[in-house]
Design a protein around this motif. Structure first.
Motif, PDB file in Angstrom:
ATOM      1  N   GLY A 112     -25.791 -27.591   2.443  1.00  0.00           N
ATOM      2  CA  GLY A 112     -25.017 -27.356   1.574  1.00  0.00           C
ATOM      3  C   GLY A 112     -24.602 -25.702   1.603  1.00  0.00           C
ATOM      4  O   GLY A 112     -25.170 -25.190   2.227  1.00  0.00           O
ATOM      5  N   TRP A 113     -23.555 -25.186   0.618  1.00  0.00           N
ATOM      6  CA  TRP A 113     -23.450 -23.697   0.766  1.00  0.00           C
ATOM      7  C   TRP A 113     -24.320 -23.275  -0.316  1.00  0.00           C
ATOM      8  O   TRP A 113     -25.204 -23.861  -1.118  1.00  0.00           O
ATOM      9  CB  TRP A 113     -21.857 -23.577   0.085  1.00  0.00           C
ATOM     10  CG  TRP A 113     -20.900 -23.908   1.244  1.00  0.00           C
ATOM     11  CD1 TRP A 113     -20.409 -25.215   1.016  1.00  0.00           C
ATOM     12  CD2 TRP A 113     -20.286 -23.196   2.090  1.00  0.00           C
ATOM     13  NE1 TRP A 113     -19.345 -25.301   1.942  1.00  0.00           N
ATOM     14  CE2 TRP A 113     -19.282 -24.290   2.810  1.00  0.00           C
ATOM     15  CE3 TRP A 113     -20.702 -22.209   2.787  1.00  0.00           C
ATOM     16  CZ2 TRP A 113     -18.756 -23.806   3.734  1.00  0.00           C
ATOM     17  CZ3 TRP A 113     -19.873 -21.738   3.782  1.00  0.00           C
ATOM     18  CH2 TRP A 113     -18.894 -22.550   4.310  1.00  0.00           C
ATOM     19  N   TYR A 114     -24.432 -21.825  -0.172  1.00  0.00           N
ATOM     20  CA  TYR A 114     -24.839 -21.046  -1.070  1.00  0.00           C
ATOM     21  C   TYR A 114     -26.597 -21.252  -1.119  1.00  0.00           C
ATOM     22  O   TYR A 114     -27.274 -20.928  -2.293  1.00  0.00           O
ATOM     23  CB  TYR A 114     -24.478 -21.183  -2.765  1.00  0.00           C
ATOM     24  CG  TYR A 114     -22.883 -21.024  -2.839  1.00  0.00           C
ATOM     25  CD1 TYR A 114     -22.410 -20.143  -2.394  1.00  0.00           C
ATOM     26  CD2 TYR A 114     -22.508 -22.243  -3.139  1.00  0.00           C
ATOM     27  CE1 TYR A 114     -20.942 -20.027  -2.320  1.00  0.00           C
ATOM     28  CE2 TYR A 114     -21.125 -22.199  -3.466  1.00  0.00           C
ATOM     29  CZ  TYR A 114     -20.300 -21.061  -2.848  1.00  0.00           C
ATOM     30  OH  TYR A 114     -19.000 -21.177  -3.079  1.00  0.00           O
ATOM     31  N   ASP A 118     -33.979 -24.091   4.940  1.00  0.00           N
ATOM     32  CA  ASP A 118     -35.258 -23.948   4.653  1.00  0.00           C
ATOM     33  C   ASP A 118     -36.290 -23.761   6.145  1.00  0.00           C
ATOM     34  O   ASP A 118     -35.642 -23.852   7.108  1.00  0.00           O
ATOM     35  CB  ASP A 118     -35.839 -25.451   4.200  1.00  0.00           C
ATOM     36  CG  ASP A 118     -35.237 -25.714   3.098  1.00  0.00           C
ATOM     37  OD1 ASP A 118     -35.041 -24.743   2.208  1.00  0.00           O
ATOM     38  OD2 ASP A 118     -34.931 -27.135   2.840  1.00  0.00           O
ATOM     39  N   ASP A 119     -37.172 -23.085   5.790  1.00  0.00           N
ATOM     40  CA  ASP A 119     -38.074 -22.498   7.120  1.00  0.00           C
ATOM     41  C   ASP A 119     -39.238 -23.579   7.098  1.00  0.00           C
ATOM     42  O   ASP A 119     -40.033 -24.112   6.396  1.00  0.00           O
ATOM     43  CB  ASP A 119     -38.913 -21.292   6.631  1.00  0.00           C
ATOM     44  CG  ASP A 119     -39.790 -20.841   7.944  1.00  0.00           C
ATOM     45  OD1 ASP A 119     -39.686 -21.272   8.742  1.00  0.00           O
ATOM     46  OD2 ASP A 119     -40.626 -20.121   7.551  1.00  0.00           O
ATOM     47  N   GLY A 163     -29.446 -31.023   4.318  1.00  0.00           N
ATOM     48  CA  GLY A 163     -30.167 -29.989   5.079  1.00  0.00           C
ATOM     49  C   GLY A 163     -31.680 -29.710   5.011  1.00  0.00           C
ATOM     50  O   GLY A 163     -32.027 -28.844   5.206  1.00  0.00           O
ATOM     51  N   ARG A 164     -32.015 -30.635   3.919  1.00  0.00           N
ATOM     52  CA  ARG A 164     -33.672 -30.269   3.779  1.00  0.00           C
ATOM     53  C   ARG A 164     -34.322 -31.475   4.277  1.00  0.00           C
ATOM     54  O   ARG A 164     -34.021 -32.673   4.208  1.00  0.00           O
ATOM     55  CB  ARG A 164     -34.052 -30.320   2.266  1.00  0.00           C
ATOM     56  CG  ARG A 164     -35.264 -30.126   1.626  1.00  0.00           C
ATOM     57  CD  ARG A 164     -35.489 -29.440   0.457  1.00  0.00           C
ATOM     58  NE  ARG A 164     -35.049 -28.351   0.203  1.00  0.00           N
ATOM     59  CZ  ARG A 164     -34.583 -27.840  -0.979  1.00  0.00           C
ATOM     60  NH1 ARG A 164     -34.395 -28.486  -1.893  1.00  0.00           N
ATOM     61  NH2 ARG A 164     -34.293 -26.515  -0.920  1.00  0.00           N
ATOM     62  N   TRP A 165     -35.519 -31.362   5.108  1.00  0.00           N
ATOM     63  CA  TRP A 165     -36.153 -32.336   5.609  1.00  0.00           C
ATOM     64  C   TRP A 165     -37.316 -32.802   4.622  1.00  0.00           C
ATOM     65  O   TRP A 165     -38.007 -32.027   3.763  1.00  0.00           O
ATOM     66  CB  TRP A 165     -37.039 -31.745   6.821  1.00  0.00           C
ATOM     67  CG  TRP A 165     -36.067 -31.604   7.937  1.00  0.00           C
ATOM     68  CD1 TRP A 165     -35.472 -30.468   8.329  1.00  0.00           C
ATOM     69  CD2 TRP A 165     -35.619 -32.736   9.038  1.00  0.00           C
ATOM     70  NE1 TRP A 165     -34.487 -30.742   9.530  1.00  0.00           N
ATOM     71  CE2 TRP A 165     -34.808 -32.095   9.893  1.00  0.00           C
ATOM     72  CE3 TRP A 165     -35.691 -33.996   8.988  1.00  0.00           C
ATOM     73  CZ2 TRP A 165     -34.040 -32.708  10.955  1.00  0.00           C
ATOM     74  CZ3 TRP A 165     -35.211 -34.855  10.040  1.00  0.00           C
ATOM     75  CH2 TRP A 165     -34.217 -34.227  11.002  1.00  0.00           C
ATOM     76  N   TYR A 176     -42.732 -35.950   0.597  1.00  0.00           N
ATOM     77  CA  TYR A 176     -42.921 -34.790   0.748  1.00  0.00           C
ATOM     78  C   TYR A 176     -42.062 -33.535   1.265  1.00  0.00           C
ATOM     79  O   TYR A 176     -41.522 -34.076   2.241  1.00  0.00           O
ATOM     80  CB  TYR A 176     -44.423 -34.521   1.528  1.00  0.00           C
ATOM     81  CG  TYR A 176     -45.666 -35.245   0.908  1.00  0.00           C
ATOM     82  CD1 TYR A 176     -46.683 -34.762   0.223  1.00  0.00           C
ATOM     83  CD2 TYR A 176     -45.757 -36.382   1.373  1.00  0.00           C
ATOM     84  CE1 TYR A 176     -47.572 -35.213  -0.376  1.00  0.00           C
ATOM     85  CE2 TYR A 176     -47.059 -37.217   0.923  1.00  0.00           C
ATOM     86  CZ  TYR A 176     -47.727 -36.572  -0.126  1.00  0.00           C
ATOM     87  OH  TYR A 176     -48.822 -37.251  -0.419  1.00  0.00           O
ATOM     88  N   ARG A 177     -41.837 -32.532   0.826  1.00  0.00           N
ATOM     89  CA  ARG A 177     -41.012 -31.558   1.527  1.00  0.00           C
ATOM     90  C   ARG A 177     -41.553 -30.905   2.759  1.00  0.00           C
ATOM     91  O   ARG A 177     -42.552 -30.492   2.532  1.00  0.00           O
ATOM     92  CB  ARG A 177     -40.214 -30.644   0.515  1.00  0.00           C
ATOM     93  CG  ARG A 177     -39.303 -31.036  -0.424  1.00  0.00           C
ATOM     94  CD  ARG A 177     -38.820 -30.011  -1.434  1.00  0.00           C
ATOM     95  NE  ARG A 177     -38.455 -28.828  -0.899  1.00  0.00           N
ATOM     96  CZ  ARG A 177     -37.960 -27.793  -1.707  1.00  0.00           C
ATOM     97  NH1 ARG A 177     -37.737 -27.923  -2.738  1.00  0.00           N
ATOM     98  NH2 ARG A 177     -37.907 -26.593  -1.125  1.00  0.00           N
ATOM     99  N   VAL A 178     -40.944 -30.928   3.850  1.00  0.00           N
ATOM    100  CA  VAL A 178     -41.649 -30.270   5.062  1.00  0.00           C
ATOM    101  C   VAL A 178     -41.755 -28.777   4.756  1.00  0.00           C
ATOM    102  O   VAL A 178     -42.677 -28.323   5.308  1.00  0.00           O
ATOM    103  CB  VAL A 178     -40.764 -30.791   6.181  1.00  0.00           C
ATOM    104  CG1 VAL A 178     -41.467 -30.125   7.448  1.00  0.00           C
ATOM    105  CG2 VAL A 178     -40.769 -32.199   6.466  1.00  0.00           C
ATOM    106  N   ASP A 179     -40.853 -28.161   4.063  1.00  0.00           N
ATOM    107  CA  ASP A 179     -40.914 -26.609   3.999  1.00  0.00           C
ATOM    108  C   ASP A 179     -41.850 -26.333   3.154  1.00  0.00           C
ATOM    109  O   ASP A 179     -42.158 -25.131   2.995  1.00  0.00           O
ATOM    110  CB  ASP A 179     -39.421 -26.294   3.676  1.00  0.00           C
ATOM    111  CG  ASP A 179     -38.946 -26.736   2.358  1.00  0.00           C
ATOM    112  OD1 ASP A 179     -38.973 -27.863   1.813  1.00  0.00           O
ATOM    113  OD2 ASP A 179     -38.757 -25.857   1.406  1.00  0.00           O
ATOM    114  N   GLN A 180     -42.411 -27.098   2.363  1.00  0.00           N
ATOM    115  CA  GLN A 180     -43.599 -26.758   1.545  1.00  0.00           C
ATOM    116  C   GLN A 180     -44.962 -27.109   1.995  1.00  0.00           C
ATOM    117  O   GLN A 180     -46.055 -26.865   1.427  1.00  0.00           O
ATOM    118  CB  GLN A 180     -43.598 -27.574   0.319  1.00  0.00           C
ATOM    119  CG  GLN A 180     -42.377 -27.366  -0.363  1.00  0.00           C
ATOM    120  CD  GLN A 180     -42.330 -25.887  -0.957  1.00  0.00           C
ATOM    121  OE1 GLN A 180     -43.010 -25.245  -1.559  1.00  0.00           O
ATOM    122  NE2 GLN A 180     -41.002 -25.199  -0.583  1.00  0.00           N
TER     123      GLN A 180
END
Length: 296
Positions: A112-114, A118-119, A163-165, A176-180
């Motif tokens: 998404g925009w704005y 994620d790292d 856009g979030r894994w 679980y969020r991979v970026d966490q």
């Protein structure tokens, strides 16, 4: 092979064999039959299919489905590019044109925009564990105390949402969020993925439960004539909006919290009036009084 032999082998009727042979011939497959006691159907020696079963729409969808960004994040960018080139080379000429046209005119961008991307430095390692059925040991950051916790994961699958894994993992399963993931250690320990686990079905049920838990509160509001709400408020108006004698629309809408609803409704300015709950109405009234004082 005779029609009767083919019917027995494929567990269909002889009539079905006759119909399918005609369909294959019409599609350009060099299948021919010899009559007589020793006769039967034969495929021309040396014939190889070149994906002639693909329709134009299927060829277009195949190339539209290629998402290079997520594939690259998984470490599969070069593999995907090579596979697309091979499939394109195998397509008949007329379908190759359809595939090229769809690739040049449509581009998929999932995030998404704005929001910054994620790292996710551990995404390839998580993907590898998913594929090979290996246990992971991670240090994970969650929103409640204690924030940093150690977890043993049996990763069943990966999901890309806006856009979030996310990794869906047992025992549980849980999401679980991979970026966490702060730290990750791969192991040689193997696990058995439940045979009846359906990743798509799990994710659908997970989202439904998430939204159910997210919006447990209720607010009653009035919307001015001509206002254009969006999101859950628009859905509530469409499902149960009632117009009063002044032309305003009265509706009950689910809210996440007083804080969240305060911010959401203030965006609509004078086009909305909150009637219930009292604490939300007073919170907005206090903000409006402060704004009036500040701006004179």
């Amino acid at each position: 092979m005779t029609a009767a032999q083919l019917a027995e082998e494929l567990e269909v009727s002889v009539r079905t064999v006759y119909r399918d042979v005609e369909a294959l011939g019409a599609a350009g497959v060099p299948l021919y039959g010899d009559a007589g006691h020793a006769g039967g159907y034969r495929l021309l020696d040396g014939y190889r299919t070149r994906l002639t079963g693909l329709t134009a729409g299927e060829a277009e969808a195949l190339f539209l489905a290629g998402v290079p960004g997520p594939a690259a994040e998984l470490g599969l960018g070069p593999v995907l590019a090579a596979a697309r080139l091979k499939v394109r080379a195998a397509l008949p000429h007329e379908l190759r044109g359809h595939a090229d046209r769809i690739s040049s005119r449509f581009h998929l961008d999932a995030p998404g925009w704005y929001a910054d991307a994620d790292d996710t430095p551990y995404l390839p390692a998580v993907a590898d564990a998913v594929w090979n059925g290996r246990v992971l040991r991670i240090l994970y950051r969650r929103w409640r105390e204690p924030t940093d916790v150690e977890r043993r994961l049996e990763p069943y699958g990966l999901v890309l949402k806006a856009g979030r894994w996310y990794v869906v993992a047992g025992p549980g399963p849980r999401t679980y969020r991979v970026d966490q993931i702060l730290e990750l250690a791969s192991t040689e320990e193997e696990f058995t993925r439940p045979e009846d686990f359906d990743l798509a079905a799990y994710w659908t049920a997970y989202q439904q439960e998430f939204h159910r838990r997210l919006r447990r509160g209720r607010a009653v509001v009035r919307l001015a004539p001509g206002s254009r709400p969006s999101g859950p408020l628009a859905d509530a108006v469409a499902a149960d909006g009632r117009t009063d004698e002044d032309g305003w629309t009265l509706v009950t809408v689910s809210i996440e919290s007083v804080d969240q609803a305060h911010d959401d409704f203030l965006r609509l300015g004078a086009a909305v009036e909150v009637l219930e709950p009292p604490e939300l109405r007073e919170r907005i009234a206090a903000t409006v009084r402060e704004l009036a004082r500040r701006y004179g």
